[in-house]
Design an enzyme around this catalytic site. Structure first.
Site, mmCIF file in Angstrom:
data_model
loop_
_atom_site.group_PDB
_atom_site.id
_atom_site.type_symbol
_atom_site.label_atom_id
_atom_site.label_comp_id
_atom_site.label_asym_id
_atom_site.label_seq_id
_atom_site.Cartn_x
_atom_site.Cartn_y
_atom_site.Cartn_z
ATOM 1 N N GLU A 137 0.861 -1.191 0.000
ATOM 2 C CA GLU A 137 0.000 0.000 0.000
ATOM 3 C C GLU A 137 0.895 1.237 0.000
ATOM 4 O O GLU A 137 2.020 1.216 0.514
ATOM 5 C CB GLU A 137 -0.919 -0.102 1.235
ATOM 6 C CG GLU A 137 -1.828 1.043 1.536
ATOM 7 C CD GLU A 137 -2.836 1.432 0.465
ATOM 8 O OE1 GLU A 137 -2.402 1.693 -0.671
ATOM 9 O OE2 GLU A 137 -4.030 1.553 0.790
ATOM 10 N N ASP A 138 0.377 2.312 -0.578
ATOM 11 C CA ASP A 138 1.181 3.538 -0.635
ATOM 12 C C ASP A 138 1.290 4.224 0.725
ATOM 13 O O ASP A 138 2.366 4.564 1.183
ATOM 14 C CB ASP A 138 0.637 4.505 -1.703
ATOM 15 C CG ASP A 138 -0.862 4.806 -1.560
ATOM 16 O OD1 ASP A 138 -1.509 4.297 -0.617
ATOM 17 O OD2 ASP A 138 -1.388 5.544 -2.405
ATOM 18 N N ASP A 154 -3.291 6.169 6.416
ATOM 19 C CA ASP A 154 -3.684 7.471 6.949
ATOM 20 C C ASP A 154 -4.627 7.202 8.126
ATOM 21 O O ASP A 154 -4.171 6.929 9.232
ATOM 22 C CB ASP A 154 -4.337 8.235 5.788
ATOM 23 C CG ASP A 154 -4.699 9.657 6.102
ATOM 24 O OD1 ASP A 154 -4.010 10.283 6.913
ATOM 25 O OD2 ASP A 154 -5.684 10.172 5.532
ATOM 26 N N PHE A 199 -0.318 16.426 3.508
ATOM 27 C CA PHE A 199 -0.798 15.726 2.323
ATOM 28 C C PHE A 199 0.349 15.625 1.328
ATOM 29 O O PHE A 199 0.900 16.622 0.896
ATOM 30 C CB PHE A 199 -2.004 16.425 1.695
ATOM 31 C CG PHE A 199 -2.696 15.544 0.697
ATOM 32 C CD1 PHE A 199 -3.611 14.596 1.116
ATOM 33 C CD2 PHE A 199 -2.375 15.620 -0.651
ATOM 34 C CE1 PHE A 199 -4.217 13.740 0.200
ATOM 35 C CE2 PHE A 199 -2.979 14.767 -1.570
ATOM 36 C CZ PHE A 199 -3.899 13.835 -1.139
ATOM 37 N N ARG A 246 1.359 11.743 -9.885
ATOM 38 C CA ARG A 246 1.823 10.371 -9.643
ATOM 39 C C ARG A 246 3.200 10.118 -10.253
ATOM 40 O O ARG A 246 3.932 9.227 -9.825
ATOM 41 C CB ARG A 246 0.832 9.367 -10.245
ATOM 42 C CG ARG A 246 -0.540 9.366 -9.583
ATOM 43 C CD ARG A 246 -1.324 8.134 -10.025
ATOM 44 N NE ARG A 246 -2.747 8.216 -9.740
ATOM 45 C CZ ARG A 246 -3.312 7.905 -8.571
ATOM 46 N NH1 ARG A 246 -2.568 7.503 -7.557
ATOM 47 N NH2 ARG A 246 -4.618 8.002 -8.412
HETATM 48 P P1 IMP Z 1 -7.036 5.759 4.822
HETATM 49 O O1 IMP Z 1 -8.152 4.822 4.540
HETATM 50 O O2 IMP Z 1 -7.498 7.028 5.482
HETATM 51 O O3 IMP Z 1 -5.876 5.131 5.587
HETATM 52 O O4 IMP Z 1 -6.518 6.280 3.442
HETATM 53 C C1 IMP Z 1 -5.713 5.552 2.651
HETATM 54 C C2 IMP Z 1 -5.733 6.072 1.247
HETATM 55 O O5 IMP Z 1 -5.969 7.490 1.169
HETATM 56 C C3 IMP Z 1 -4.365 5.855 0.682
HETATM 57 O O6 IMP Z 1 -4.261 4.588 0.110
HETATM 58 C C4 IMP Z 1 -4.258 6.974 -0.321
HETATM 59 O O7 IMP Z 1 -4.811 6.541 -1.548
HETATM 60 C C5 IMP Z 1 -5.091 8.085 0.254
HETATM 61 N N1 IMP Z 1 -4.242 9.068 0.968
HETATM 62 C C6 IMP Z 1 -4.163 9.269 2.302
HETATM 63 N N2 IMP Z 1 -3.288 10.231 2.614
HETATM 64 C C7 IMP Z 1 -2.781 10.645 1.431
HETATM 65 C C8 IMP Z 1 -1.791 11.636 1.079
HETATM 66 O O8 IMP Z 1 -1.188 12.337 1.911
HETATM 67 N N3 IMP Z 1 -1.550 11.772 -0.249
HETATM 68 C C9 IMP Z 1 -2.172 11.030 -1.210
HETATM 69 N N4 IMP Z 1 -3.087 10.097 -0.925
HETATM 70 C C10 IMP Z 1 -3.394 9.909 0.385
HETATM 71 MG MG MG Z 2 -4.226 4.036 -1.831
#
Ligand code: IMP
Ligand code: MG
Length: 177
Positions: A98-99, A102, A151, A164
């Site tokens: 996963e990237d 958050d 972000f 990207r």
């Molecule tokens: P979560 O479900 O809140 O943990 O969000 C995860 C997804 O939100 C990641 O897989 C990203 O695609 C996107 N995301 C969260 N923070 C960022 C950021 O700082 N930059 C870009 N995408 C983000």
């Molecule tokens: Mg993602």
């Protein structure tokens, strides 16, 4: 869309060095055998590519995509699978790639649905983690970099599908949550 280039947070050399470490660590934890990597699209595609090229031994890959509803830079917490895997996970040693983690909601959802497919083991590798934003306690076995609540874009990560292609992780000055 902002025309300013995002400021560098993690440069190409730091990314390459840390990803090589992660590849070694993951392989050390599974010295023999096949590892099955699941890339969470789209953000993790470059991380997956570099991670597996830094990895020794047998590797297979698959891709899945999910979307969390919500506009802009915050996620609503509702997750939906938009592309499923090509093959099953039964008896496999699986690593989710996963990237960024958050709130943790996306990863928590993915771990639940993938565990239900009876892999032999399931681990998670995230390039980035923002622990201060966590809404749910989720296990991440391998973290590339822990970052503050900013972000970030680049190296696969987007803002509104842009950035990207940046070879580094950057911060957009104009983005506020
Ligand atoms: P979560 O479900 O809140 O943990 O969000 C995860 C997804 O939100 C990641 O897989 C990203 O695609 C996107 N995301 C969260 N923070 C960022 C950021 O700082 N930059 C870009 N995408 C983000
Ligand atoms: Mg993602």
């Amino acid at each position: 869309m902002s025309t300013a280039q995002p400021a560098v947070l993690i440069d190409q050399e730091e990314l390459a060095a840390r990803i090589a470490d992660l590849a070694r660590e993951i392989r050390q934890d599974s010295p023999s055998g096949q590892l099955h990597f699941i890339c969470v699209l789209k953000g993790a595609f470059l991380f997956l590519g570099d991670l597996i090229r830094a990895m020794e031994g047998h590797v297979t890959i698959d891709f899945m995509a999910c979307s969390s509803y919500g506009a802009g830079t915050t996620s609503s917490g509702e997750v939906r699978l938009s592309k499923d895997l090509d093959s099953g996970l039964e008896g496999r040693d699986v690593i989710i790639v996963e990237d960024i983690v958050d709130t943790g909601l996306t990863l928590h959802y993915l771990q639940e649905i993938l565990l239900a497919r009876s892999p032999r083991s399931l681990r998670t590798a995230c390039l980035l983690s923002k622990p201060s934003r966590r809404k749910i306690d989720v296990t991440v076995d391998y973290v590339g970099f822990t970052i503050e609540d900013r972000f970030v874009v680049g190296y696969g990560l987007d803002y509104d599908e842009q950035y990207r292609n940046l070879p580094y992780i950057g911060v957009l000055a104009s983005v506020t949550e």
